[in-house]
Design a protein around this motif. Sequence first.
Motif, PDB file in Angstrom:
ATOM      1  N   ARG A 146       9.631   6.948  16.731  1.00 32.86           N
ATOM      2  CA  ARG A 146      10.937   6.604  16.186  1.00 32.86           C
ATOM      3  C   ARG A 146      10.859   5.712  14.941  1.00 32.86           C
ATOM      4  O   ARG A 146      11.580   5.911  13.980  1.00 32.86           O
ATOM      5  CB  ARG A 146      11.774   5.895  17.246  1.00 32.86           C
ATOM      6  N   VAL A 147      10.038   4.694  14.958  1.00 34.41           N
ATOM      7  CA  VAL A 147      10.000   3.715  13.883  1.00 34.41           C
ATOM      8  C   VAL A 147       9.210   4.263  12.695  1.00 34.41           C
ATOM      9  O   VAL A 147       8.084   4.705  12.830  1.00 34.41           O
ATOM     10  CB  VAL A 147       9.365   2.398  14.388  1.00 34.41           C
ATOM     11  N   LYS A 148       9.836   4.214  11.533  1.00 36.35           N
ATOM     12  CA  LYS A 148       9.185   4.734  10.323  1.00 36.35           C
ATOM     13  C   LYS A 148       8.752   3.571   9.438  1.00 36.35           C
ATOM     14  O   LYS A 148       9.385   3.255   8.438  1.00 36.35           O
ATOM     15  CB  LYS A 148      10.140   5.664   9.579  1.00 36.35           C
ATOM     16  N   LEU A 149       7.670   2.929   9.835  1.00 37.61           N
ATOM     17  CA  LEU A 149       7.151   1.808   9.072  1.00 37.61           C
ATOM     18  C   LEU A 149       6.412   2.310   7.835  1.00 37.61           C
ATOM     19  O   LEU A 149       5.975   3.461   7.793  1.00 37.61           O
ATOM     20  CB  LEU A 149       6.223   0.972   9.947  1.00 37.61           C
ATOM     21  N   PRO A 150       6.257   1.465   6.802  1.00 37.06           N
ATOM     22  CA  PRO A 150       5.557   1.892   5.582  1.00 37.06           C
ATOM     23  C   PRO A 150       4.130   2.351   5.867  1.00 37.06           C
ATOM     24  O   PRO A 150       3.510   1.919   6.853  1.00 37.06           O
ATOM     25  CB  PRO A 150       5.561   0.621   4.719  1.00 37.06           C
ATOM     26  N   GLU A 151       3.616   3.216   5.021  1.00 36.65           N
ATOM     27  CA  GLU A 151       2.236   3.680   5.167  1.00 36.65           C
ATOM     28  C   GLU A 151       1.290   2.507   4.967  1.00 36.65           C
ATOM     29  O   GLU A 151       1.400   1.759   4.002  1.00 36.65           O
ATOM     30  CB  GLU A 151       1.946   4.782   4.152  1.00 36.65           C
ATOM     31  N   GLN A 152       0.359   2.356   5.874  1.00 39.52           N
ATOM     32  CA  GLN A 152      -0.551   1.217   5.844  1.00 39.52           C
ATOM     33  C   GLN A 152      -1.758   1.473   4.946  1.00 39.52           C
ATOM     34  O   GLN A 152      -2.243   2.601   4.840  1.00 39.52           O
ATOM     35  CB  GLN A 152      -1.029   0.880   7.253  1.00 39.52           C
ATOM     36  N   ASN A 153      -2.266   0.408   4.329  1.00 41.56           N
ATOM     37  CA  ASN A 153      -3.534   0.492   3.620  1.00 41.56           C
ATOM     38  C   ASN A 153      -4.652   0.029   4.559  1.00 41.56           C
ATOM     39  O   ASN A 153      -4.419  -0.303   5.722  1.00 41.56           O
ATOM     40  CB  ASN A 153      -3.492  -0.335   2.326  1.00 41.56           C
ATOM     41  N   VAL A 154      -5.866   0.007   4.048  1.00 40.71           N
ATOM     42  CA  VAL A 154      -7.022  -0.325   4.895  1.00 40.71           C
ATOM     43  C   VAL A 154      -6.907  -1.729   5.465  1.00 40.71           C
ATOM     44  O   VAL A 154      -7.172  -1.962   6.655  1.00 40.71           O
ATOM     45  CB  VAL A 154      -8.324  -0.178   4.079  1.00 40.71           C
ATOM     46  N   LEU A 155      -6.511  -2.686   4.637  1.00 37.21           N
ATOM     47  CA  LEU A 155      -6.394  -4.073   5.103  1.00 37.21           C
ATOM     48  C   LEU A 155      -5.319  -4.192   6.170  1.00 37.21           C
ATOM     49  O   LEU A 155      -5.511  -4.872   7.185  1.00 37.21           O
ATOM     50  CB  LEU A 155      -6.081  -4.997   3.926  1.00 37.21           C
ATOM     51  N   SER A 156      -4.187  -3.543   5.967  1.00 32.10           N
ATOM     52  CA  SER A 156      -3.100  -3.590   6.936  1.00 32.10           C
ATOM     53  C   SER A 156      -3.547  -3.072   8.299  1.00 32.10           C
ATOM     54  O   SER A 156      -3.266  -3.678   9.340  1.00 32.10           O
ATOM     55  CB  SER A 156      -1.905  -2.778   6.430  1.00 32.10           C
ATOM     56  N   LYS A 157      -4.262  -1.965   8.301  1.00 33.28           N
ATOM     57  CA  LYS A 157      -4.736  -1.386   9.558  1.00 33.28           C
ATOM     58  C   LYS A 157      -5.738  -2.306  10.255  1.00 33.28           C
ATOM     59  O   LYS A 157      -5.698  -2.474  11.484  1.00 33.28           O
ATOM     60  CB  LYS A 157      -5.376  -0.025   9.296  1.00 33.28           C
ATOM     61  N   SER A 158      -6.634  -2.904   9.486  1.00 31.75           N
ATOM     62  CA  SER A 158      -7.651  -3.771  10.091  1.00 31.75           C
ATOM     63  C   SER A 158      -7.019  -5.037  10.674  1.00 31.75           C
ATOM     64  O   SER A 158      -7.430  -5.515  11.735  1.00 31.75           O
ATOM     65  CB  SER A 158      -8.720  -4.145   9.063  1.00 31.75           C
TER      66      SER A 158
END
Length: 433
Positions: free
Chosen positions: A70-82
């Motif tokens: 349901r939640v459409k959060l912004p596409e993550q970069n490498v740092l965000s994912k880590s």
Amino acid sequence: MSVSAGMVPGRKSQVKVGSFGRFVLVSVIVTSLILLSVSLIRTNSASNYASESNESINGPIHSANFHNRRVKLPEQNVLSKSLEERNGLPPRNLDLYPSLPKDHVVIVLYVHNRPQYLKVVIDSLSRVEGINETLLIVSHDGYFKEMNKIVEGVKFCRVKQIFAPYSPHIFNDSFPGVSPEDCRDKDNASEKKCKGNPDQYGNHRSPKIVSLKHHWWWMMNTVWDGLDETKDLLGHILFIEEDHFIFPNAYRNLQLLIKLKPEKCSSCFAVNLAPWDVKSRGEGISQLVAERMGNVGYSFDRMVWKKIHNKAKGFCYFDEYNWDITMWSQVYPSFGSPVYTLRGPRSSAVHFGKCGLHQGQGDKDACLDDSSINIEVQNDDRVVNISPKWDVFFYDHQAGYKAGFKGWGGWGDERDHQLCLDFASMYHQSLPT
């Protein structure tokens, strides 16, 4: 029923069933019926169990699958994912503090990038009586090596770090940070062919400014409803910032105030370690004080959080970049009754420093306060200085934001509204109205 070689279509079977055969046939039928009944009972029981499990008295259902759907959060970069992966790590120092008292109060410290301030706060916390009995959660807006190093050096209690994975400070060329196609300042979107919605004063979003509200809201939703360590916690959580000096008696005073609140001020929503007026050190009277909720050392329980979360849309759409002013002028008034907090007559925490929360050392116009922090700690600040025998003094009328206040702006972009609403929906099946 299978067809035997002696059973040919159009002909009657010539097989004769003896008494033993009839016995076997009856036994098979009875056994089959028993197994079928057991299967139906198990299925029905499992269905009932699932239904009962979903009806949680502690709030909405936590569902990772729903989160992804349901939640459409912004596409993550490498740092965000880590950073998001790091948020799932267990607290440190479990070997030093293997168990915590049942009445412990979790402390959440939220920070940006002011290491000169954080060192003071951490040092003050290390001297707090009872700090070894609790869990300290440090919520970071962005990732900064020096800030991380300071927190990793904490040994006086359990400590867990969480990092806002959608902080504008970790997105260099896309939303929630600054993207190349974004409008700037007072740009006309149609003329400049740029992206964004201005606030009520005609100003377009500044990621450094909007991150104030985003971080606080993400942190609240994550701590109350997302972390394994706190998502089932019903009691109080204490919230402090990186420029709040905490006195040695703060934790014991906090525990006593929480205990006294139901009896002394049943209408109070929270407990505070400091007056609403950050310049005040308290009245110094022999009474407890009930006043509007302050933003220095405030503590409330899950019941209050659920009331706040239910006002998510009001919080997310109000054109005001400060989380506390949004709460004072938009959320608290919607509760239908005055939102009082209970505190002692002498402050157990004080605000210090000249730099704003997001004026970090890495900024072009960085605010560097190199002056020494001189906060006098007196004997009364080292021991519990609240008496259960005291009555309560109520502030009936206090200055503040009145009905009709429209906010200071800085929060007009629809993308920020949506991201804020997404944070409110991360761990819930539906968004409150």
